[in-house]
Design a protein around this motif. Structure first.
Motif, PDB file in Angstrom:
ATOM      1  N   ALA A 118       0.811  -1.213   0.000  1.00 59.58           N
ATOM      2  CA  ALA A 118       0.000   0.000   0.000  1.00 59.58           C
ATOM      3  C   ALA A 118       0.849   1.269   0.000  1.00 59.58           C
ATOM      4  O   ALA A 118       0.308   2.374  -0.030  1.00 59.58           O
ATOM      5  N   VAL A 119       2.172   1.119   0.042  1.00 63.69           N
ATOM      6  CA  VAL A 119       3.061   2.284   0.064  1.00 63.69           C
ATOM      7  C   VAL A 119       3.175   2.859  -1.344  1.00 63.69           C
ATOM      8  O   VAL A 119       3.481   2.142  -2.305  1.00 63.69           O
ATOM      9  N   THR A 120       2.944   4.135  -1.483  1.00 67.04           N
ATOM     10  CA  THR A 120       3.091   4.808  -2.773  1.00 67.04           C
ATOM     11  C   THR A 120       4.559   5.119  -3.021  1.00 67.04           C
ATOM     12  O   THR A 120       5.202   5.782  -2.214  1.00 67.04           O
ATOM     13  N   VAL A 121       5.079   4.621  -4.123  1.00 64.14           N
ATOM     14  CA  VAL A 121       6.475   4.864  -4.489  1.00 64.14           C
ATOM     15  C   VAL A 121       6.536   6.037  -5.454  1.00 64.14           C
ATOM     16  O   VAL A 121       5.873   6.038  -6.492  1.00 64.14           O
ATOM     17  N   ASP A 122       7.327   7.030  -5.095  1.00 65.74           N
ATOM     18  CA  ASP A 122       7.431   8.238  -5.925  1.00 65.74           C
ATOM     19  C   ASP A 122       8.904   8.549  -6.165  1.00 65.74           C
ATOM     20  O   ASP A 122       9.553   9.221  -5.366  1.00 65.74           O
ATOM     21  N   THR A 123       9.429   8.070  -7.274  1.00 58.50           N
ATOM     22  CA  THR A 123      10.839   8.305  -7.595  1.00 58.50           C
ATOM     23  C   THR A 123      11.084   9.716  -8.109  1.00 58.50           C
ATOM     24  O   THR A 123      12.240  10.125  -8.275  1.00 58.50           O
ATOM     25  N   ALA A 124      10.018  10.476  -8.379  1.00 57.02           N
ATOM     26  CA  ALA A 124      10.169  11.849  -8.875  1.00 57.02           C
ATOM     27  C   ALA A 124      10.445  12.850  -7.759  1.00 57.02           C
ATOM     28  O   ALA A 124      10.802  14.000  -8.032  1.00 57.02           O
ATOM     29  N   LYS A 141      13.133   5.040   3.259  1.00 61.48           N
ATOM     30  CA  LYS A 141      13.307   3.615   3.561  1.00 61.48           C
ATOM     31  C   LYS A 141      12.024   2.837   3.281  1.00 61.48           C
ATOM     32  O   LYS A 141      12.060   1.709   2.766  1.00 61.48           O
ATOM     33  N   ARG A 142      10.881   3.409   3.650  1.00 60.94           N
ATOM     34  CA  ARG A 142       9.593   2.751   3.366  1.00 60.94           C
ATOM     35  C   ARG A 142       9.452   2.471   1.880  1.00 60.94           C
ATOM     36  O   ARG A 142       9.104   1.364   1.459  1.00 60.94           O
ATOM     37  N   GLN A 143       9.711   3.497   1.076  1.00 62.45           N
ATOM     38  CA  GLN A 143       9.544   3.347  -0.366  1.00 62.45           C
ATOM     39  C   GLN A 143      10.581   2.383  -0.960  1.00 62.45           C
ATOM     40  O   GLN A 143      10.272   1.623  -1.881  1.00 62.45           O
ATOM     41  N   ALA A 144      11.793   2.419  -0.431  1.00 62.82           N
ATOM     42  CA  ALA A 144      12.813   1.478  -0.911  1.00 62.82           C
ATOM     43  C   ALA A 144      12.385   0.044  -0.619  1.00 62.82           C
ATOM     44  O   ALA A 144      12.479  -0.847  -1.480  1.00 62.82           O
ATOM     45  N   GLU A 145      11.892  -0.197   0.584  1.00 61.38           N
ATOM     46  CA  GLU A 145      11.393  -1.531   0.927  1.00 61.38           C
ATOM     47  C   GLU A 145      10.253  -1.929  -0.003  1.00 61.38           C
ATOM     48  O   GLU A 145      10.178  -3.090  -0.459  1.00 61.38           O
ATOM     49  N   ALA A 150       7.861  -5.486  -4.052  1.00 63.60           N
ATOM     50  CA  ALA A 150       6.970  -5.615  -5.212  1.00 63.60           C
ATOM     51  C   ALA A 150       7.578  -6.402  -6.357  1.00 63.60           C
ATOM     52  O   ALA A 150       6.851  -6.952  -7.179  1.00 63.60           O
ATOM     53  N   GLY A 151       8.910  -6.457  -6.422  1.00 64.70           N
ATOM     54  CA  GLY A 151       9.445  -7.088  -7.621  1.00 64.70           C
ATOM     55  C   GLY A 151      10.847  -7.626  -7.543  1.00 64.70           C
ATOM     56  O   GLY A 151      11.562  -7.650  -8.559  1.00 64.70           O
ATOM     57  N   ALA A 152      11.291  -8.052  -6.378  1.00 66.50           N
ATOM     58  CA  ALA A 152      12.654  -8.562  -6.268  1.00 66.50           C
ATOM     59  C   ALA A 152      12.797  -9.904  -6.974  1.00 66.50           C
ATOM     60  O   ALA A 152      12.022 -10.836  -6.708  1.00 66.50           O
ATOM     61  N   PRO A 153      13.797 -10.038  -7.854  1.00 66.18           N
ATOM     62  CA  PRO A 153      14.024 -11.307  -8.548  1.00 66.18           C
ATOM     63  C   PRO A 153      14.896 -12.261  -7.741  1.00 66.18           C
ATOM     64  O   PRO A 153      15.238 -13.340  -8.203  1.00 66.18           O
ATOM     65  N   PHE A 154      15.256 -11.849  -6.533  1.00 62.85           N
ATOM     66  CA  PHE A 154      16.082 -12.663  -5.639  1.00 62.85           C
ATOM     67  C   PHE A 154      15.381 -12.720  -4.288  1.00 62.85           C
ATOM     68  O   PHE A 154      14.434 -11.967  -4.018  1.00 62.85           O
ATOM     69  N   ALA A 155      15.823 -13.599  -3.425  1.00 59.10           N
ATOM     70  CA  ALA A 155      15.289 -13.644  -2.064  1.00 59.10           C
ATOM     71  C   ALA A 155      15.675 -12.344  -1.362  1.00 59.10           C
ATOM     72  O   ALA A 155      16.851 -11.989  -1.311  1.00 59.10           O
ATOM     73  N   TRP A 156      14.688 -11.647  -0.834  1.00 64.97           N
ATOM     74  CA  TRP A 156      14.925 -10.318  -0.275  1.00 64.97           C
ATOM     75  C   TRP A 156      14.449 -10.248   1.169  1.00 64.97           C
ATOM     76  O   TRP A 156      13.402 -10.781   1.527  1.00 64.97           O
ATOM     77  N   ALA A 157      15.253  -9.580   2.002  1.00 71.82           N
ATOM     78  CA  ALA A 157      14.880  -9.353   3.396  1.00 71.82           C
ATOM     79  C   ALA A 157      15.286  -7.948   3.789  1.00 71.82           C
ATOM     80  O   ALA A 157      16.278  -7.400   3.288  1.00 71.82           O
ATOM     81  N   SER A 158      14.505  -7.333   4.669  1.00 66.05           N
ATOM     82  CA  SER A 158      14.887  -6.044   5.237  1.00 66.05           C
ATOM     83  C   SER A 158      14.970  -6.186   6.750  1.00 66.05           C
ATOM     84  O   SER A 158      14.093  -6.798   7.368  1.00 66.05           O
ATOM     85  N   VAL A 159      16.025  -5.640   7.320  1.00 60.77           N
ATOM     86  CA  VAL A 159      16.211  -5.657   8.764  1.00 60.77           C
ATOM     87  C   VAL A 159      15.883  -4.260   9.288  1.00 60.77           C
ATOM     88  O   VAL A 159      16.602  -3.299   9.018  1.00 60.77           O
ATOM     89  N   ARG A 160      14.776  -4.157  10.002  1.00 60.63           N
ATOM     90  CA  ARG A 160      14.338  -2.869  10.544  1.00 60.63           C
ATOM     91  C   ARG A 160      15.016  -2.655  11.888  1.00 60.63           C
ATOM     92  O   ARG A 160      14.620  -3.220  12.906  1.00 60.63           O
ATOM     93  N   VAL A 161      16.053  -1.840  11.853  1.00 60.21           N
ATOM     94  CA  VAL A 161      16.950  -1.677  12.993  1.00 60.21           C
ATOM     95  C   VAL A 161      16.400  -0.640  13.970  1.00 60.21           C
ATOM     96  O   VAL A 161      16.010   0.463  13.579  1.00 60.21           O
ATOM     97  N   ALA A 162      16.388  -0.990  15.243  1.00 55.29           N
ATOM     98  CA  ALA A 162      16.010  -0.044  16.288  1.00 55.29           C
ATOM     99  C   ALA A 162      17.101   1.016  16.445  1.00 55.29           C
ATOM    100  O   ALA A 162      18.150   0.952  15.802  1.00 55.29           O
ATOM    101  N   HIS A 163      16.870   1.986  17.300  1.00 53.10           N
ATOM    102  CA  HIS A 163      17.900   2.976  17.594  1.00 53.10           C
ATOM    103  C   HIS A 163      19.095   2.262  18.214  1.00 53.10           C
ATOM    104  O   HIS A 163      18.944   1.451  19.126  1.00 53.10           O
ATOM    105  N   VAL A 164      20.280   2.587  17.725  1.00 54.58           N
ATOM    106  CA  VAL A 164      21.500   1.874  18.103  1.00 54.58           C
ATOM    107  C   VAL A 164      22.283   2.684  19.127  1.00 54.58           C
ATOM    108  O   VAL A 164      22.470   3.888  18.976  1.00 54.58           O
ATOM    109  N   LEU A 165      22.762   1.999  20.168  1.00 57.61           N
ATOM    110  CA  LEU A 165      23.570   2.631  21.204  1.00 57.61           C
ATOM    111  C   LEU A 165      24.887   1.890  21.372  1.00 57.61           C
ATOM    112  O   LEU A 165      24.963   0.680  21.137  1.00 57.61           O
ATOM    113  N   GLY A 166      25.907   2.617  21.828  1.00 51.98           N
ATOM    114  CA  GLY A 166      27.174   1.999  22.182  1.00 51.98           C
ATOM    115  C   GLY A 166      28.287   2.272  21.196  1.00 51.98           C
ATOM    116  O   GLY A 166      28.065   2.729  20.077  1.00 51.98           O
TER     117      GLY A 166
END
Length: 306
Positions: A118-124, A141-145, A150-166
């Protein structure tokens, strides 16, 4: 495996590269050449926004897994789809908790809360404008995901990283923002209702990404330590380390401090746990994270003063 890491020469990216290498994988780094790859790591130099440049430097190359640490826009995702279409079997994109910026919920948010179809992708949109990109980081990041989903020809995963400390190499300056104010007992601006958020220790997210590389799951997965933290939790630990006093100033309108949230940024890591990953708890590493980051800042300040 033969692994390509796009970007990743600093912070948890460099820790990821070290872990992959220690595990016996062949690692190649692709970046613009502004910083060298770690010793013994092959480096390919290209601008990821330049499709012809990528095609040229990757001619005749293929990889078991690509880890994309610096995919920020749908344009970059579309280029990656074309360039790596026949060059990899698995693609792991480092994403962010900020993709949930419109899914405001008091309960921890699961991956399914964001319907990528449902995410609208707008490359313009002016994604090449640094100020626009910075202001629309989560949306990019939403649009990139969404492009990958929608059309990855390979196995695709996204890791949604929390805020990082340290880490003494935390380049964000966010903990230092607090340390300077706590040390001087200066007011720290927070929203009137300040929500907790989920976090992850810098070494843990590097380990999680290394695990994701060797896994077979697809689609998005939330990555964070157990145990949400509040601004007060973080500042109390900083106060122990630097002295001074924590003073909060609650504001209804205007700029607030980093790691203070007028809405919830809590994620649900149940999917990752069900896939077999065992996260630590923030209580186990918060003191260490603060000591590493704030200690490095104190040492740097002392060096400048001398």
């Amino acid at each position: 495996m033969n692994i390509l890491v796009i970007g990743g020469n600093r912070y948890f990216g460099k820790r990821l590269i070290a872990l992959l290498r220690e595990s016996g994988h062949g690692v190649t780094v692709l970046n613009r050449g502004s910083s060298p790859a770690p010793g013994g790591i092959e480096q390919l130099v290209a601008d990821r926004d330049d499709e012809a440049s990528l095609e040229s430097v990757l001619a005749g190359r293929s990889f078991d897994v690509v880890v994309d640490q610096v995919c920020y826009t749908p344009r970059q995702a579309e280029i990656a789809l074309r360039v790596f279409r026949t060059r990899t079997r698995r693609y792991v994109m480092t994403s962010t908790v900020e993709v949930y910026e419109y899914e405001d919920s008091a309960a921890p948010v699961a991956e399914s809360a964001l319907d990528l179809s449902a995410v609208t992708v707008d490359t313009a949109l002016p994604w090449e404008d640094p100020e626009f990109l910075d202001a629309h980081y989560g949306e990019g990041k939403r649009q990139a995901e969404a492009v990958f989903a929608a059309g990855a020809p390979f196995a695709w995963a996204s890791v949604r990283v929390a805020h990082v400390l340290g880490g003494s190499d935390d380049f964000t300056g966010r903990l230092d923002h607090y340390a300077r104010r706590v040390r001087a007992a200066e007011p720290i601006a927070v929203p009137a209702v300040n929500h907790p958020a989920t976090y992850v220790y810098v070494d843990e997210i590097a380990a999680f990404l290394a695990w994701a590389v060797a896994s077979e799951f697809t689609g998005p997965v939330n990555a964070h330590s157990h145990g949400p933290l509040t601004t007060a939790d973080i500042c109390a630990e900083i106060e122990k380390h630097v002295g001074g006093r924590v003073v909060f100033r609650r504001v209804d309108v205007g700029e607030i401090s980093p790691f203070s949230f007028a809405r919830s940024y809590g994620m649900d890591n149940s999917r990752a746990v069900s896939l077999g990953y065992s996260f630590g708890h923030s209580a186990e590493w918060l003191a260490k994270a603060v000591a590493e980051t704030v200690g490095a800042s104190v040492a740097e300040t002392a060096g400048e003063a001398s």
